[in-house]
Enzyme design. Structure first.
Site: not given
Ligand code: RIB
Length: 301
Positions: A13, A41, A181, A224, A247, A251, A284, A286
Site C-alpha cells: 500500500a 515493485k 538504473n 531514455g 513513482t 516498474d 499522472t 501514483g
Molecule cells: O517503484 C515504486 C514502488 O516502490 C512503489 O509503488 C512503492 O510501493 C515501492 O515499492
C-alpha cells in the site's frame, strides 16, 4: 516459450505525501495528500505487464489488515492470477512516498507480509515457476526467496534488483536481462566485486556484461534507456513529457518490457515500447493508477 509471466515480488500500500521539496536530514516540513494507492515493485510490474496484454501470475503475500484491499485493487482489475498470493496474519507492505513539486520521489518501504515470500513459500509454488516463460524478480522480497525463484525457473529470468539487496551471485547472473538504473548498476557491480570508476551508462552496461550478465537494460529516466548484449549497445530514446510523478515509472518500464519480450520482440524493440509506457506513466499521479492499457495512445519519441 510458454507465454506466461510469473512475478515473484512485493505488494504494497503506497502512502502518498506531496511536498514542495524533500526535507533535509533532521528537518520537519509540512506536506499534503495522505491517500493510499496500490504499489509495490512486484505488483506494479505485474499490473503494467497485464495491462499490456500479457498473461501474468503473481507469487506474493499481503496482510489481513485494511491496506490489503487497496493494495490488490489493480492486480485484480487487470486480471493478474492471484492464486499464489497468500493473506497472512501480518501487516500489508507499506511504502511511504514523498513526491516533490518537480515530480521526484523518495520512498521508504516497510516489508510487512512481503517478508514471508521466502525460500519455503516460493518453493511451494515451484510448479507455477517451472511453467513460466518469464520469471520477473525485484529486490523487495527476502534474498532466499529470490534465489529459490531462480532455481525453479525453466524459462527466462528477468531481474530489476530494486532496491539492490544482497543476493546469491549465481542466481543474480541468471538475469537476462538485468534491468537497472545507473545508481542500481553501480551497486550491483559493487556486489559482484566488479566496481568501475566511471558513471557513464555505456561503461556501466559494459561492466555488467563483463561481470557475467548475458544482457543489460539500463533505464536512464528522461534520457531514455540503453540495451546491451554481446552484439553491442543500443541507445533507446524516450518521449519528452511533463513529469507530474515519477513513482513506479521504472516498474511500468519493466512490466511493459516483459510483456513485449514474451510476445517475441527483440530486447531493443521491447525497450522502445517500454520507454513509451514509462513516459506515459509519469504524466499522472501514483504508480499503478498511472499505467496505460494496450489501447492507450502512448507519447511518441
Ligand atoms: O517503484 C515504486 C514502488 O516502490 C512503489 O509503488 C512503492 O510501493 C515501492 O515499492
Amino acid at each position: 516459450m510458454n507465454n506466461r509471466i510469473v512475478v515473484v515480488g512485493s505488494i504494497n500500500a503506497d502512502l502518498n505525501v506531496l511536498v514542495d521539496r524533500h526535507p533535509a536530514p533532521g528537518e520537519t516540513i509540512l506536506g499534503s495528500g495522505g491517500n493510499i494507492t496500490a504499489g509495490g515493485k512486484g505488483a506494479n510490474q505485474a499490473v503494467a505487464a497485464a495491462l499490456q496484454g500479457a498473461d501474468v501470475a503473481f507469487i506474493g503475500a499481503v496482510g489481513n489488515d485494511p491496506y490489503a484491499q487497496p493494495a490488490l485493487e489493480f492486480l485484480r482489475s487487470s486480471g493478474v492470477d492471484l492464486s499464489a498470493v497468500t493473506e497472512a496474519d501480518e501487516t500489508t507492505g507499506l511504502a511511504v512516498i514523498t513526491v516533490s513539486k518537480d515530480g521526484e520521489n523518495n520512498i521508504v518501504v516497510i516489508p510487512g507480509a512481503n517478508a514471508l515470500v521466502n525460500c519455503d513459500y516460493v518453493s511451494s509454488h515451484s510448479d507455477l515457476l517451472a511453467h513460466a516463460g518469464i520469471v520477473l524478480l525485484q529486490g523487495e522480497i527476502p534474498a532466499d526467496g529470490f534465489k529459490e525463484a531462480v532455481h525453479h525457473t525453466m524459462g527466462r529470468v528477468v531481474v530489476n534488483l530494486a532496491p539492490v539487496i544482497e543476493v546469491e551471485k549465481s542466481a543474480l547472473l541468471e538475469a537476462d536481462p538485468i534491468i537497472a538504473n545507473e545508481h542500481e548498476a553501480g551497486l550491483i557491480l559493487d556486489q559482484l566485486d566488479a566496481s568501475i570508476d566511471s558513471t557513464d551508462p555505456h561503461d556501466l552496461a559494459q561492466a555488467l556484461l563483463d561481470a557475467g550478465f548475458a544482457s543489460v537494460v539500463m533505464t536512464l529516466g528522461s534520457a531514455g534507456a540503453l540495451v546491451a548484449d554481446s552484439t553491442g549497445i543500443t541507445d533507446i530514446a524516450t518521449p519528452k513529457v511533463q513529469a507530474v510523478d515519477t513513482t513506479g515509472a521504472g516498474d511500468a518500464f519493466a512490466g511493459a518490457f516483459c510483456a513485449r519480450l514474451i510476445k517475441g520482440d527483440s530486447l531493443v524493440d521491447a525497450a522502445q515500447h517500454a520507454a513509451r509506457v514509462g513516459a506515459f506513466s509519469v504524466q499522472t499521479a501514483g504508480a499503478q493508477a498511472s499505467y496505460p492499457d494496450a489501447g492507450a495512445t502512448l507519447p511518441t519519441v
